[in-house]
Each structure stands twice: as structure tokens, then as C-alpha cells.
Design a protein around this motif. Structure first.
Motif, PDB file in Angstrom:
ATOM      1  N   ARG A 135      -3.532   4.988   3.026  1.00  0.00           N
ATOM      2  CA  ARG A 135      -4.570   5.179   2.026  1.00  0.00           C
ATOM      3  C   ARG A 135      -4.648   3.931   1.141  1.00  0.00           C
ATOM      4  O   ARG A 135      -3.637   3.333   0.793  1.00  0.00           O
ATOM      5  N   ARG A 136      -5.809   3.547   0.755  1.00  0.00           N
ATOM      6  CA  ARG A 136      -5.961   2.446  -0.192  1.00  0.00           C
ATOM      7  C   ARG A 136      -6.160   3.055  -1.576  1.00  0.00           C
ATOM      8  O   ARG A 136      -7.263   3.223  -2.061  1.00  0.00           O
ATOM      9  N   ALA A 137      -5.022   3.405  -2.189  1.00  0.00           N
ATOM     10  CA  ALA A 137      -5.062   4.098  -3.471  1.00  0.00           C
ATOM     11  C   ALA A 137      -5.173   3.097  -4.621  1.00  0.00           C
ATOM     12  O   ALA A 137      -4.734   1.956  -4.520  1.00  0.00           O
ATOM     13  N   ASN A 142       0.049   9.598   2.435  1.00  0.00           N
ATOM     14  CA  ASN A 142      -0.494   8.733   3.481  1.00  0.00           C
ATOM     15  C   ASN A 142      -0.434   7.282   3.026  1.00  0.00           C
ATOM     16  O   ASN A 142      -1.221   6.836   2.193  1.00  0.00           O
ATOM     17  N   GLU A 150       0.804   4.290  -2.764  1.00  0.00           N
ATOM     18  CA  GLU A 150       0.684   5.706  -2.414  1.00  0.00           C
ATOM     19  C   GLU A 150       1.793   6.525  -3.070  1.00  0.00           C
ATOM     20  O   GLU A 150       1.559   7.665  -3.494  1.00  0.00           O
ATOM     21  N   TYR A 156      -9.943  11.420  -4.080  1.00  0.00           N
ATOM     22  CA  TYR A 156      -9.133  11.116  -2.894  1.00  0.00           C
ATOM     23  C   TYR A 156      -9.360  12.163  -1.807  1.00  0.00           C
ATOM     24  O   TYR A 156      -9.332  13.362  -2.086  1.00  0.00           O
ATOM     25  N   ASP A 157      -9.545  11.711  -0.581  1.00  0.00           N
ATOM     26  CA  ASP A 157      -9.606  12.621   0.562  1.00  0.00           C
ATOM     27  C   ASP A 157      -8.204  13.161   0.836  1.00  0.00           C
ATOM     28  O   ASP A 157      -7.227  12.411   0.829  1.00  0.00           O
ATOM     29  N   SER A 188       0.833  -1.209   0.000  1.00  0.00           N
ATOM     30  CA  SER A 188       0.000   0.000   0.000  1.00  0.00           C
ATOM     31  C   SER A 188       0.862   1.251   0.000  1.00  0.00           C
ATOM     32  O   SER A 188       0.487   2.279  -0.583  1.00  0.00           O
TER      33      SER A 188
END
Length: 232
Positions: free
Chosen positions: A169-171, A166, A113, A159-160, A109
Motif C-alpha cells: 500500500r502507498r500509505a 499490506n 504501513e 484506504y481500500d 513503504s
């Protein structure tokens, strides 16, 4: 690489032309060498495949040359950026780096990111095969459209806090493309990034940035030209 930039200068294009000429000489000779004596290398395998698809050997040789050149350019430039940028971003965020040292299962992950936050390619060119409308904009047949992948990765609608790096984050980054254009070397690039990051976490616990990074003046192909580090 300069030929794929948004606004290359004349001097940059001259450098690209000279480099392309040298690469063509090298890979054309390599294809002919493998044609004379097949081995178990990728070029030999591509020749065998194309010979089964194309009766004209000159056409097959040209296809293998193009493939060899593309794999070199696509793999070296982009992967080197991902690796160097990954190191820079994690050293800039030491708490996240320490998290990965304690939770190596989150390395995939973290790599995603990095690919989202600062992709190796920020711009992808496409040519319209027919008249169409894209996001309310009329695009005519044979016109070129520049897809700004770097901007898409920082779209707040997707994306937040998109400008926040981060690793939790699950990008789902577009860095490797998609569909029939999905990157051939994506699994290898992820493997290389995993190998480098794992080694860095295990062997260099005191690594830190010791100077400001220097970026190459590019738009499409990102490149970290200089990153000075020190081991505490």
C-alpha cells in the motif's frame, strides 16, 4: 504518558507526577551543568540558541528544560512502539516479510504501513483558539478536541481494505503529524526502523512469534508490553 491518556486513573496520575518530578530534577541539573560548561551535545546547542533569543537566562533555561523533556518523552515511547509493532506485524505476515527480504527497496513503504496500521499515537489533543465548526460540530474557544488518528488511519473512505495490513500500500499516515506540528524526530524514527528491519531480515531468517503479544491498557500511546519470539 498517563497524563496524556483519555481517562487516566488517580493511581496512574500519581505515578506520572512522581516520574515528572524525578525527570524535572534530572534535566534541570543537566541544563545547569551545561550552562557552566558548554559541550557539543544537544542541550548545549539549545542553550546557545535560546541565549540568542531570550535575554532572561532563567526563561531560556526553562525553555531548554521543556525541550529536553519533550524530546525524551516523544522519542522513546513512540519509537519503541513502532519498532516492536513492526516486528510483530511482519512476523504475523510471513509472506510479506519474505517479500521484503527479496525486495529491501520496499522497506520504506513497509514502515509507512506499520505507521498507518497501528500508529504509536492514536489520539492527538488540540485546543481551539477561537469559536469554530469542525465537521459540522460546533467547537467553542478554549475547548479541547481529541483527534483520533488511529481511527482516521482505518477510514474506508481514505484506504481500500483499511483493516488489511499490506506493505504494498502507498500509505500517507498522519503518525508524524503535519504542518508546524510535524514531528521533529520523524527522520530519526524512520532511520531506526530501517536499520532494525534491515538487520532482522539479514540476521534472523528463522525468527517467529512464540507467544501471544501483551498490550498495555492505553488509548493514546500504544505500547506492546510483551512480545515473545524464538529463532528456528
Amino acid at each position: 504518558m498517563f497524563t496524556q491518556e483519555l481517562f487516566p486513573s488517580r493511581s496512574q496520575l500519581e505515578l506520572s507526577d512522581a516520574a515528572t518530578h524525578r525527570l524535572r530534577e534530572y534535566f534541570t541539573a543537566l541544563v545547569q551543568e551545561r550552562r557552566r560548561a558548554h559541550g557539543d551535545d544537544p542541550v548545549s546547542a539549545w542553550l546557545r540558541t535560546w541565549d540568542g533569543l531570550e535575554a532572561d537566562r532563567a526563561v531560556a533555561d526553562e525553555a531548554v528544560y521543556s525541550l529536553a523533556l519533550f524530546v525524551l518523552l516523544a522519542g522513546l515511547e513512540t519509537t519503541s512502539h513502532v519498532l516492536s509493532t513492526m516486528v510483530w506485524l511482519l512476523l504475523e505476515h510471513p509472506r510479506q516479510l519474505e517479500w521484503l527480504r527479496a525486495h529491501p527497496e520496499d522497506i520504506p513503504s513497509a514502515i509507512d504501513e506499520v505507521l498507518r496500521y497501528d500508529a504509536p499515537i492514536h489520539m492527538i489533543s488540540r485546543i481551539a483558539p477561537e469559536d469554530t465548526t469542525l465537521a459540522g460540530v460546533r467547537v467553542h474557544k478554549d475547548e479541547m478536541v481529541q483527534l483520533m488518528v488511529g481511527a482516521a488511519h482505518h477510514d474506508p473512505a481514505k484506504y481500500d481494505d483499511p483493516d488489511l495490513f499490506n506493505i504494498h500500500r502507498r500509505a500517507s499516515p498522519l503518525s508524524f503529524g503535519g504542518g508546524v506540528h510535524y514531528c521533529l524526530g520523524a527522520p530519526l524514527a524512520r532511520l531506526e526502523a530501517t536499520s532494525l528491519l534491515t538487520a532482522l531480515l539479514e540476521r534472523l531468517p528463522g525468527l517467529r512469534i512464540s507467544g501471544s503479544p501483551v498490550w498495555a491498557p492505553r488509548v493514546a500511546f500504544r505500547r506492546l508490553a510483551k512480545l515473545t519470539v524464538a529463532q528456528a
